[in-house]
Design a protein around this motif. Structure first.
Motif, mmCIF file in Angstrom:
data_model
loop_
_atom_site.group_PDB
_atom_site.id
_atom_site.type_symbol
_atom_site.label_atom_id
_atom_site.label_comp_id
_atom_site.label_asym_id
_atom_site.label_seq_id
_atom_site.Cartn_x
_atom_site.Cartn_y
_atom_site.Cartn_z
ATOM 1 N N TYR A 42 44.173 33.327 37.315
ATOM 2 C CA TYR A 42 43.094 32.420 36.914
ATOM 3 C C TYR A 42 41.782 32.860 37.541
ATOM 4 O O TYR A 42 41.686 33.010 38.764
ATOM 5 C CB TYR A 42 43.450 31.004 37.355
ATOM 6 N N LEU A 43 40.794 33.083 36.696
ATOM 7 C CA LEU A 43 39.422 33.305 37.152
ATOM 8 C C LEU A 43 38.624 32.069 36.791
ATOM 9 O O LEU A 43 38.234 31.884 35.642
ATOM 10 C CB LEU A 43 38.820 34.535 36.479
ATOM 11 N N PRO A 44 38.370 31.186 37.758
ATOM 12 C CA PRO A 44 37.642 29.949 37.437
ATOM 13 C C PRO A 44 36.148 30.186 37.359
ATOM 14 O O PRO A 44 35.631 31.227 37.777
ATOM 15 C CB PRO A 44 37.982 29.030 38.614
ATOM 16 N N GLU A 45 35.463 29.205 36.834
ATOM 17 C CA GLU A 45 34.012 29.225 36.834
ATOM 18 C C GLU A 45 33.540 29.146 38.288
ATOM 19 O O GLU A 45 33.938 28.275 39.028
ATOM 20 C CB GLU A 45 33.502 28.023 36.040
ATOM 21 N N GLY A 46 32.707 30.091 38.693
ATOM 22 C CA GLY A 46 32.241 30.095 40.074
ATOM 23 C C GLY A 46 33.110 30.897 41.018
ATOM 24 O O GLY A 46 32.627 31.423 42.015
ATOM 25 N N ALA A 47 34.408 31.006 40.750
ATOM 26 C CA ALA A 47 35.364 31.826 41.512
ATOM 27 C C ALA A 47 35.121 31.803 43.017
ATOM 28 O O ALA A 47 34.626 32.768 43.597
ATOM 29 C CB ALA A 47 35.352 33.271 41.006
ATOM 30 N N PRO A 48 35.455 30.716 43.711
ATOM 31 C CA PRO A 48 35.226 30.653 45.155
ATOM 32 C C PRO A 48 36.040 31.702 45.907
ATOM 33 O O PRO A 48 37.134 32.076 45.489
ATOM 34 C CB PRO A 48 35.684 29.232 45.514
ATOM 35 N N LYS A 106 51.642 37.409 33.796
ATOM 36 C CA LYS A 106 51.918 37.479 32.359
ATOM 37 C C LYS A 106 50.885 36.706 31.542
ATOM 38 O O LYS A 106 50.683 36.978 30.366
ATOM 39 C CB LYS A 106 53.320 36.926 32.075
ATOM 40 N N VAL A 107 50.252 35.709 32.184
ATOM 41 C CA VAL A 107 49.248 34.887 31.508
ATOM 42 C C VAL A 107 47.969 34.928 32.326
ATOM 43 O O VAL A 107 47.991 34.658 33.533
ATOM 44 C CB VAL A 107 49.734 33.431 31.335
ATOM 45 N N LEU A 108 46.858 35.266 31.664
ATOM 46 C CA LEU A 108 45.560 35.333 32.332
ATOM 47 C C LEU A 108 44.618 34.323 31.701
ATOM 48 O O LEU A 108 44.424 34.310 30.487
ATOM 49 C CB LEU A 108 44.945 36.728 32.165
ATOM 50 N N ILE A 109 44.023 33.474 32.527
ATOM 51 C CA ILE A 109 43.041 32.492 32.082
ATOM 52 C C ILE A 109 41.710 32.873 32.730
ATOM 53 O O ILE A 109 41.564 32.793 33.953
ATOM 54 C CB ILE A 109 43.438 31.057 32.495
ATOM 55 N N LEU A 110 40.744 33.284 31.911
ATOM 56 C CA LEU A 110 39.481 33.804 32.426
ATOM 57 C C LEU A 110 38.331 32.946 31.918
ATOM 58 O O LEU A 110 38.066 32.890 30.720
ATOM 59 C CB LEU A 110 39.288 35.258 31.975
ATOM 60 N N ASP A 111 37.651 32.289 32.830
ATOM 61 C CA ASP A 111 36.524 31.420 32.486
ATOM 62 C C ASP A 111 35.225 32.198 32.704
ATOM 63 O O ASP A 111 34.844 32.467 33.834
ATOM 64 C CB ASP A 111 36.558 30.154 33.347
ATOM 65 N N GLU A 112 34.571 32.573 31.630
ATOM 66 C CA GLU A 112 33.323 33.349 31.664
ATOM 67 C C GLU A 112 33.471 34.608 32.528
ATOM 68 O O GLU A 112 32.769 34.792 33.530
ATOM 69 C CB GLU A 112 32.170 32.484 32.205
ATOM 70 N N PRO A 113 34.383 35.528 32.161
ATOM 71 C CA PRO A 113 34.658 36.686 33.022
ATOM 72 C C PRO A 113 33.495 37.650 33.178
ATOM 73 O O PRO A 113 33.433 38.381 34.169
ATOM 74 C CB PRO A 113 35.837 37.373 32.323
ATOM 75 N N THR A 114 32.556 37.688 32.223
ATOM 76 C CA THR A 114 31.442 38.633 32.332
ATOM 77 C C THR A 114 30.147 37.965 32.779
ATOM 78 O O THR A 114 29.086 38.574 32.727
ATOM 79 C CB THR A 114 31.206 39.354 30.993
ATOM 80 N N ASP A 115 30.230 36.722 33.232
ATOM 81 C CA ASP A 115 29.035 36.013 33.702
ATOM 82 C C ASP A 115 28.414 36.740 34.888
ATOM 83 O O ASP A 115 29.081 37.042 35.881
ATOM 84 C CB ASP A 115 29.404 34.584 34.108
ATOM 85 N N GLY A 116 27.130 37.063 34.796
ATOM 86 C CA GLY A 116 26.433 37.715 35.891
ATOM 87 C C GLY A 116 26.549 39.220 35.912
ATOM 88 O O GLY A 116 25.986 39.873 36.799
ATOM 89 N N LEU A 117 27.285 39.811 34.958
ATOM 90 C CA LEU A 117 27.453 41.260 34.944
ATOM 91 C C LEU A 117 26.355 41.923 34.111
ATOM 92 O O LEU A 117 25.865 41.360 33.130
ATOM 93 C CB LEU A 117 28.821 41.638 34.357
ATOM 94 N N ASP A 118 25.992 43.142 34.494
ATOM 95 C CA ASP A 118 25.033 43.884 33.695
ATOM 96 C C ASP A 118 25.760 44.506 32.496
ATOM 97 O O ASP A 118 27.004 44.461 32.431
ATOM 98 C CB ASP A 118 24.306 44.937 34.536
ATOM 99 N N PRO A 119 25.045 45.065 31.519
ATOM 100 C CA PRO A 119 25.707 45.580 30.304
ATOM 101 C C PRO A 119 26.801 46.611 30.581
ATOM 102 O O PRO A 119 27.844 46.602 29.910
ATOM 103 C CB PRO A 119 24.547 46.195 29.517
ATOM 104 N N ASN A 120 26.594 47.494 31.567
ATOM 105 C CA ASN A 120 27.627 48.482 31.881
ATOM 106 C C ASN A 120 28.870 47.817 32.457
ATOM 107 O O ASN A 120 30.007 48.178 32.113
ATOM 108 C CB ASN A 120 27.084 49.513 32.882
ATOM 109 N N GLN A 121 28.670 46.831 33.334
ATOM 110 C CA GLN A 121 29.799 46.118 33.921
ATOM 111 C C GLN A 121 30.545 45.307 32.864
ATOM 112 O O GLN A 121 31.780 45.242 32.881
ATOM 113 C CB GLN A 121 29.304 45.215 35.045
ATOM 114 N N LYS A 122 29.797 44.693 31.940
ATOM 115 C CA LYS A 122 30.445 43.958 30.851
ATOM 116 C C LYS A 122 31.333 44.877 30.035
ATOM 117 O O LYS A 122 32.464 44.522 29.664
ATOM 118 C CB LYS A 122 29.386 43.315 29.945
ATOM 119 N N HIS A 123 30.824 46.055 29.741
ATOM 120 C CA HIS A 123 31.602 47.025 28.962
ATOM 121 C C HIS A 123 32.904 47.368 29.678
ATOM 122 O O HIS A 123 33.971 47.420 29.042
ATOM 123 C CB HIS A 123 30.768 48.290 28.740
ATOM 124 N N GLU A 124 32.844 47.596 30.993
ATOM 125 C CA GLU A 124 34.042 47.958 31.745
ATOM 126 C C GLU A 124 35.047 46.810 31.794
ATOM 127 O O GLU A 124 36.257 47.027 31.671
ATOM 128 C CB GLU A 124 33.659 48.384 33.166
#
Length: 304
Positions: free
Chosen positions: A78-84, A152-170
Motif C-alpha cells: 500500500y502506497l497511501p496518500e502522503g506516505a508517512p 500479490k496486490v498493490l494499492i497505489l494512491d497517486e503514485p506519481t504525485d510530486g515526480l518530474d516527467p522522467n521519474q513519472k516515466h520510470e
C-alpha cells in the motif's frame, strides 16, 4: 485476488462511498479515477484496512480485510496518500525496518532491498535521511516500501504525485513490468496515467461508480471520438470547406486547428486527407481523434 463487495462509508451525514462493488484479476491494472472528494482515497483506506467500512467488505487473495486482517495485509502493498515515513532514518534503514516488519527472512533482506533500490532508482539517496529528501524522492521511498515484500496486490494512491516527467516515466514502466502476475489499483486524478499504465479504468463521483471498462472504451465516450483534427494556419478557409463535407456534423475551430465531427457511422479521415490534397493546404498534421479523457471526465462527473 481483490474483491470489493458493497463497500460504503459514512462520516455523519456525508456518504463518502456508497455501495461500491468490483473485482480485479491478476494482470489487471485498474485506474481508479474521480474528482477531489469522489471517495477514491476513502475506498483505498477501507480496502487496505486503515478505515473500517460502514458496511460491506473487501477480500485480498481470499482473506477478508475485517475478519482476517493480518493474512490479508501479508498479500498487500500500500502506497497511501502522503506516505508517512520515519524522517530520521536513512532510506536503507527504513527499508530494512519495513523488511523486518514484513517478516522477510533475514538472509533475503539485503537482496530485496538492493532489488527495490535499483528498480526505483534510489541509489543516489540510499544513505540520506528521509527528512532531507525532495518530495519526489520521498514518494519513491513510499513506493519502495510498498513493493519490498513482493505483494500479490498493490494499492497505489497517486503514485506519481510530486515526480518530474522522467521519474513519472520510470514509475509507469515499473508498474507495467510488475503487472503481469499482480493486481494493481492506481488511484489518480492525472488522466494521462490511464492510457500510460492501466488496462482498465473505473470512474467514480460522490461515492458511486459511473464507468468501468477499458481506457479505450472510456475514450470512446468522448464527443471527440472519431473526429478529425487538422492543424494549419488557414483556419477559416479550412473550416468552411470541412463543414461542407458529406458526413460532417459540425466543425470546431481553434487558433491553428479545425476539428470536424462526423455524423453517426461516418468516417472522415480519408475525405479530409483528400480535401487537404485537393485544396493544397499547408497542414502541420491531420489525425483522427481517439477521444479526449478530460472531455469524458467532465461530462460524466458534472452530470453525476
Amino acid at each position: 485476488m481483490l474483491k470489493v463487495q458493497s463497500l460504503s462509508r459514512r462520516f455523519g451525514a456525508l456518504v463518502a462511498v456508497d455501495g461500491l462493488s468490483f473485482e480485479v484479476a491478476p494482470g489487471e491494472v485498474l485506474g481508479f479515477l474521480g474528482p477531489n472528494g469522489a471517495g477514491k482515497s476513502t475506498t483505498m483506506k477501507m480496502i487496505t484496512g486503515f478505515l473500517t467500512p460502514s458496511s460491506g467488505t473487501a477480500t485480498i487473495c481470499g482473506h477478508d480485510i475485517q475478519t482476517d486482517p493480518v493474512a490479508a495485509k501479508r498479500e498487500l502493498g500500500y502506497l497511501p496518500e502522503g506516505a508517512p515515513a520515519y524522517g530520521d532514518m536513512t532510506v536503507e534503514q527504513f527499508l530494512r525496518f519495513i523488511a523486518r516488519i514484513r517478516e522477510i527472512p533475514a538472509g533475503e533482506i539485503q537482496q530485496r532491498i538492493d532489488t527495490v533500490i535499483d528498480s526505483i532508482q534510489l541509489q543516489a539517496v540510499v544513505h540520506r535521511p528521509i527528512e532531507a529528501l525532495s518530495k519526489g524522492y520521498k514518494r519513491r521511498v513510499g513506493l519502495a516500501q510498498a513493493i519490498l515484500h513482493d505483494p500479490k496486490v498493490l494499492i497505489l494512491d497517486e503514485p506519481t504525485d510530486g515526480l518530474d516527467p522522467n521519474q513519472k516515466h520510470e514509475v509507469r514502466k515499473l508498474i507495467r513490468s510488475m503487472a503481469k502476475d499482480k493486481v494493481i489499483v492506481v488511484s489518480t486524478h492525472i488522466l494521462e496515467e490511464v492510457p500510460a499504465v492501466c488496462t482498465r479504468a473505473m470512474l467514480i463521483a460522490k461515492g458511486h461508480a459511473l464507468f468501468d471498462g477499458t481506457p479505450e472504451q472510456l475514450s470512446a465516450k468522448s464527443r471527440y471520438h472519431q473526429a478529425v483534427t487538422v492543424q494549419l494556419d488557414a483556419v477559416d478557409d479550412a473550416a468552411e470547406a470541412l463543414r461542407a463535407l458529406d458526413g460532417a456534423a459540425s466543425v470546431e475551430t481553434g487558433p491553428h486547428s479545425v476539428t470536424v465531427f462526423p455524423t453517426p457511422g461516418a468516417s472522415l479521415i480519408e475525405p479530409v486527407n483528400q480535401l487537404a490534397r485537393e485544396r493544397g493546404w499547408q497542414t502541420h498534421s491531420i489525425f483522427q481523434e481517439p477521444g479526449r479523457l478530460d472531455d469524458v471526465f467532465r461530462s460524466l462527473t458534472e452530470a453525476a
